[in-house]
Design a protein around this motif. Structure first.
Motif, PDB file in Angstrom:
ATOM      1  N   ARG A 177      -3.044  54.508  39.915  1.00  0.00           N
ATOM      2  CA  ARG A 177      -2.822  53.083  40.076  1.00  0.00           C
ATOM      3  C   ARG A 177      -1.327  52.784  40.025  1.00  0.00           C
ATOM      4  NH1 ARG A 177      -7.434  50.241  39.896  1.00  0.00           N
ATOM      5  NH2 ARG A 177      -6.242  48.322  39.600  1.00  0.00           N
ATOM      6  N   PRO A 178      -0.899  51.633  40.554  1.00  0.00           N
ATOM      7  CA  PRO A 178       0.542  51.342  40.596  1.00  0.00           C
ATOM      8  C   PRO A 178       1.233  51.438  39.238  1.00  0.00           C
ATOM      9  CG  PRO A 178      -0.641  49.791  41.968  1.00  0.00           C
ATOM     10  CD  PRO A 178      -1.683  50.589  41.247  1.00  0.00           C
ATOM     11  N   ASN A 179       0.569  50.992  38.170  1.00  0.00           N
ATOM     12  CA  ASN A 179       1.219  51.080  36.867  1.00  0.00           C
ATOM     13  C   ASN A 179       1.403  52.529  36.438  1.00  0.00           C
ATOM     14  OD1 ASN A 179      -1.654  51.119  36.676  1.00  0.00           O
ATOM     15  ND2 ASN A 179      -1.564  50.691  34.491  1.00  0.00           N
ATOM     16  N   HIS A 180       0.433  53.393  36.749  1.00  0.00           N
ATOM     17  CA  HIS A 180       0.585  54.815  36.427  1.00  0.00           C
ATOM     18  C   HIS A 180       1.736  55.435  37.222  1.00  0.00           C
ATOM     19  CE1 HIS A 180      -3.898  55.122  35.053  1.00  0.00           C
ATOM     20  NE2 HIS A 180      -3.104  54.682  34.091  1.00  0.00           N
ATOM     21  N   ARG A 181       1.812  55.099  38.493  1.00  0.00           N
ATOM     22  CA  ARG A 181       2.885  55.660  39.316  1.00  0.00           C
ATOM     23  C   ARG A 181       4.246  55.214  38.789  1.00  0.00           C
ATOM     24  NH1 ARG A 181      -0.685  54.112  43.659  1.00  0.00           N
ATOM     25  NH2 ARG A 181       0.741  52.473  44.357  1.00  0.00           N
ATOM     26  N   SER A 182       4.310  53.977  38.315  1.00  0.00           N
ATOM     27  CA  SER A 182       5.566  53.465  37.771  1.00  0.00           C
ATOM     28  C   SER A 182       5.928  54.158  36.463  1.00  0.00           C
ATOM     29  CB  SER A 182       5.459  51.954  37.560  1.00  0.00           C
ATOM     30  OG  SER A 182       6.593  51.442  36.905  1.00  0.00           O
ATOM     31  N   TYR A 183       4.981  54.222  35.526  1.00  0.00           N
ATOM     32  CA  TYR A 183       5.265  54.804  34.220  1.00  0.00           C
ATOM     33  C   TYR A 183       5.629  56.285  34.322  1.00  0.00           C
ATOM     34  CZ  TYR A 183       2.604  50.724  32.495  1.00  0.00           C
ATOM     35  OH  TYR A 183       2.127  49.465  32.240  1.00  0.00           O
ATOM     36  N   TYR A 184       4.751  57.033  34.980  1.00  0.00           N
ATOM     37  CA  TYR A 184       4.911  58.490  34.967  1.00  0.00           C
ATOM     38  C   TYR A 184       6.014  58.955  35.899  1.00  0.00           C
ATOM     39  CZ  TYR A 184       0.450  57.661  32.708  1.00  0.00           C
ATOM     40  OH  TYR A 184      -0.535  57.161  31.898  1.00  0.00           O
ATOM     41  N   GLY A 185       6.465  58.050  36.782  1.00  0.00           N
ATOM     42  CA  GLY A 185       7.632  58.350  37.601  1.00  0.00           C
ATOM     43  C   GLY A 185       8.925  58.356  36.816  1.00  0.00           C
ATOM     44  N   GLU A 195       9.707  44.873  42.304  1.00  0.00           N
ATOM     45  CA  GLU A 195       9.080  45.960  43.062  1.00  0.00           C
ATOM     46  C   GLU A 195       7.568  45.816  43.049  1.00  0.00           C
ATOM     47  OE1 GLU A 195      10.300  49.856  41.996  1.00  0.00           O
ATOM     48  OE2 GLU A 195      12.445  49.464  42.253  1.00  0.00           O
ATOM     49  N   ALA A 196       7.006  45.428  41.893  1.00  0.00           N
ATOM     50  CA  ALA A 196       5.555  45.285  41.791  1.00  0.00           C
ATOM     51  C   ALA A 196       5.027  44.190  42.707  1.00  0.00           C
ATOM     52  CB  ALA A 196       5.154  45.003  40.346  1.00  0.00           C
ATOM     53  N   ALA A 197       5.882  43.236  43.086  1.00  0.00           N
ATOM     54  CA  ALA A 197       5.446  42.160  43.983  1.00  0.00           C
ATOM     55  C   ALA A 197       4.989  42.700  45.330  1.00  0.00           C
ATOM     56  CB  ALA A 197       6.573  41.152  44.181  1.00  0.00           C
ATOM     57  N   ALA A 198       5.456  43.888  45.701  1.00  0.00           N
ATOM     58  CA  ALA A 198       5.089  44.483  46.986  1.00  0.00           C
ATOM     59  C   ALA A 198       4.044  45.590  46.848  1.00  0.00           C
ATOM     60  CB  ALA A 198       6.339  45.044  47.670  1.00  0.00           C
ATOM     61  N   TRP A 199       3.636  45.938  45.614  1.00  0.00           N
ATOM     62  CA  TRP A 199       2.656  47.001  45.411  1.00  0.00           C
ATOM     63  C   TRP A 199       1.255  46.424  45.472  1.00  0.00           C
ATOM     64  CZ3 TRP A 199       5.032  49.003  40.205  1.00  0.00           C
ATOM     65  CH2 TRP A 199       6.235  49.649  40.455  1.00  0.00           C
ATOM     66  N   GLU A 200       0.491  46.782  46.460  1.00  0.00           N
ATOM     67  CA  GLU A 200      -0.900  46.349  46.478  1.00  0.00           C
ATOM     68  C   GLU A 200      -1.617  46.917  45.260  1.00  0.00           C
ATOM     69  OE1 GLU A 200      -3.218  46.728  49.940  1.00  0.00           O
ATOM     70  OE2 GLU A 200      -1.841  45.617  51.208  1.00  0.00           O
ATOM     71  N   GLY A 201      -2.341  46.064  44.572  1.00  0.00           N
ATOM     72  CA  GLY A 201      -3.040  46.484  43.362  1.00  0.00           C
ATOM     73  C   GLY A 201      -2.256  46.221  42.098  1.00  0.00           C
ATOM     74  N   SER A 202      -0.993  45.784  42.204  1.00  0.00           N
ATOM     75  CA  SER A 202      -0.245  45.449  40.996  1.00  0.00           C
ATOM     76  C   SER A 202      -0.732  44.115  40.465  1.00  0.00           C
ATOM     77  CB  SER A 202       1.256  45.382  41.275  1.00  0.00           C
ATOM     78  OG  SER A 202       1.644  44.097  41.714  1.00  0.00           O
TER      79      SER A 202
END
Length: 575
Positions: free
Chosen positions: A119-127, A487-494
């Motif tokens: 999910r977008p939050n996982h991609r953000s955190y673990y990145g 950035e999250a404004a453009a992530w579908e599912g954020s």
């Protein structure tokens, strides 16, 4: 996260769990809507409720502290003072449900998979992990990327929350995914290591979890007195009204009521009168969800802050609370209602220090008294008249005037939009709001869709306005970037539903994870709260200050309720 943990090494159980609670029984629960996948880790599909019982993380959260973690799959954790890395050592007896040991390879696989396909939050955190490596037979170390200093405070340290975020990462079995695509919906149960596994299900209708008899972690202190039911069942209902009637008929055991009108009038039935059903108000100290009518600022109508502010004057909370909700609600004025994180009065010195670098980019009101929503005398249309005049004045400043009975821009286009809902119980709020808007020439059409369509439209930001909520903890951090970041404004599912794109909000949200102590965190959260509320990205609605719960007599609960509120995993069925 800050200060000393509540529980010392060698503790026996959490205070809100009763280690003598009996095991057994079937706990029947309800859900509204449907589900079409058993994979909760991706954006696609609508996952069944309860899948968190199947998977586990390296550490377990306690619910009687703002943010403290204790070992679960990990038996020990090492972290330096600057929190630039974290090392976990796995318990040697940790096992998947098929008996295969949980290894560092599984942890590294989980990190890579969720970082690349989660999910977008996982991609953000673990990145934010620069390097991940195995250390010894059972150890894994994550080294974090050097964090840019939050521009709100150049002297602040880097992200101090990441070691805890890695401790909460779901751990996946590498050997179970060798022939499966991770980013696809599936109705094949996933292999896990938690206290329950999927026993049976009917797609979209019901799902049953059974307690794993040889669950490897059953005797750990973080689990003792919890996960007492032999089975946990979720039945899905078309809408909440049907679900309430099913509860009254004894179809399921526990219900948390969020509608004060139903609480006041819907629970006078024989089983409640004779004591077979218990009705309770359970106080708590957590932030209540921020429920609001959310503007999609990606839409041209709502890109103008002045327009958003104007429409907020058309919501008559005082009248709705008196006539529709029996006076039970409090008006929400913060993104962290019912907590010390909510801004109040003028900003203090610590808040001003955080806010000052953005004085030229934030609304001037941010630096004055905290936001207070418009109020009325609760008398209805007559009492709202003054607020509607203020709304018209603001709209005129933004270039909108009433012509031929409709609010129009300079080119003659009418002000029309749709309010997208998923719950019929929200219609009364949306319809009252729409009726008030009609008095100033605005046409708002209320549309309620099924849960699958709503979720798809929400995740792709395909709405003008919607009614939804955000939930925050007593220790907000990196998830706030997922809620409000540009950035999250453009992530579908954020969860940046409004489409907020503000460098100041970005910096303030990023700075939460750099807080060095509790006072620092509270000041930064209040500063962010001011920037969000005065941005008028939403029209705040209302909240309760206690959990309204109803449950059948066979269900029992511990004497202690933690600061975050009741923990159903610590309840049990009478023998």
């Amino acid at each position: 996260m800050h200060g000393q943990p509540r529980y010392a090494p060698g503790f026996s159980h959490f205070d809100y769990a009763d280690p003598s609670a009996p095991k057994g029984g079937v706990f029947r629960n309800a859900a509204v809507g449907t589900f079409d996948t058993l994979n909760p880790f991706i954006v696609r599909g609508r996952a069944a409720l309860g899948l968190g019982y199947v998977s586990e993380s390296l550490m377990q959260r306690s619910w009687d502290e703002p943010f403290s973690l204790y070992g679960l799959i990990a038996e020990s954790i090492t972290v330096p003072d600057d929190r630039s890395w974290v090392e976990f050592t796995l318990r040697p007896n940790a096992r998947w449900h098929d008996g295969v040991p949980i290894t560092p390879a599984d942890v590294l696989f989980s990190w890579r998979t969720l970082r690349d396909h989660g999910r977008p939050n996982h991609r953000s955190y673990y990145g934010k992990v620069e390097r991940a490596e195995r250390t010894g037979e059972r150890g894994i170390r994550f080294t974090f990327k050097p964090s840019a200093k939050a521009s709100a405070d150049p002297d602040a340290p880097g992200d101090r929350e990441m070691p805890l975020i890695m401790g909460l990462m779901p751990i996946l079995p590498e050997h179970a995914w060798t022939t499966r695509e991770f980013d696809r919906t599936t109705l094949e149960p996933l292999l896990g290591s938690g206290p329950y596994r999927v026993a049976r299900f009917e797609p979209g209708r019901s799902i049953v979890y059974e307690r794993v008899p040889d669950y490897w972690g059953r005797d750990l202190a973080v689990n003792r007195g919890q996960y007492n039911f032999a089975e946990i069942r979720y039945d899905y209902y078309r809408d909440d009204g049907v679900a309430l009637e099913a509860f009254k008929a004894g179809a399921y055991d526990f219900r948390r009521e969020t509608d004060p009108a139903k609480w006041a009038t819907g629970y006078d039935f024989p089983a409640a009168r004779d004591g077979r059903v218990t009705l309770e108000l359970l106080p708590h100290g957590r932030p209540e969800p921020m429920r609001a009518l959310i503007f999609n600022t990606r839409r041209p109508h709502f890109a103008d802050r002045t327009v958003r502010e104007a429409l907020g004057y058309a919501l008559d909370f005082d009248w709705m609370n008196r006539t529709l909700f029996h006076g039970a609600y409090r008006r929400t004025a913060s993104y962290y209602p019912n907590s010390e994180l909510a801004a109040s009065g003028p900003p203090g010195a610590a808040e001003l220090k955080v806010l000052e670098p953005f004085r030229d980019t934030l609304p001037w009101q941010v630096f004055g008294p905290a936001y207070v929503p418009p109020a009325t005398d609760g008398s209805g249309p007559a009492g709202l008249r003054g607020n509607l005049r203020k709304a018209q004045d603001l709209l005129a400043k933004a270039g909108w005037t009433v012509r031929d009975g409709q609010l129009r821009d300079a080119g003659g286009a009418a002000f029309e939009f749709e309010i997208l809902l998923v719950s019929a119980s929200d219609e009364k709020v949306a319809l009252e709001f729409a009726r008030a808007l009609q008095r100033i020439g605005v046409t708002a059409k209320v549309r309620t869709v099924d849960s699958a369509q709503y979720q798809a439209r929400l995740e792709s930001f395909d709405f003008d306005m919607t009614l939804n909520r955000w939930t925050s903890t007593l220790s907000p951090g990196n998830e706030q970037i997922y809620y409000w970041g540009s950035e999250a404004a453009a992530w579908e599912g954020s969860r940046n539903y409004p489409g907020i794109r503000s460098p100041a909000v970005d910096a303030l949200a990023n700075s939460l994870a750099t807080a060095v102590d509790r006072d620092d965190l509270v000041a930064r959260a209040r500063a962010l709260d001011r920037a969000l509320t005065w941005g008028h990205y939403v029209i705040p609605l209302f909240h309760l200050t206690a959990d309204h719960v109803a449950y059948w007599s066979g269900l029992k609960r511990p004497a202690v309720t933690p600061v975050y509120g009741m923990v159903i995993d610590a309840w049990w069925m009478a023998e």
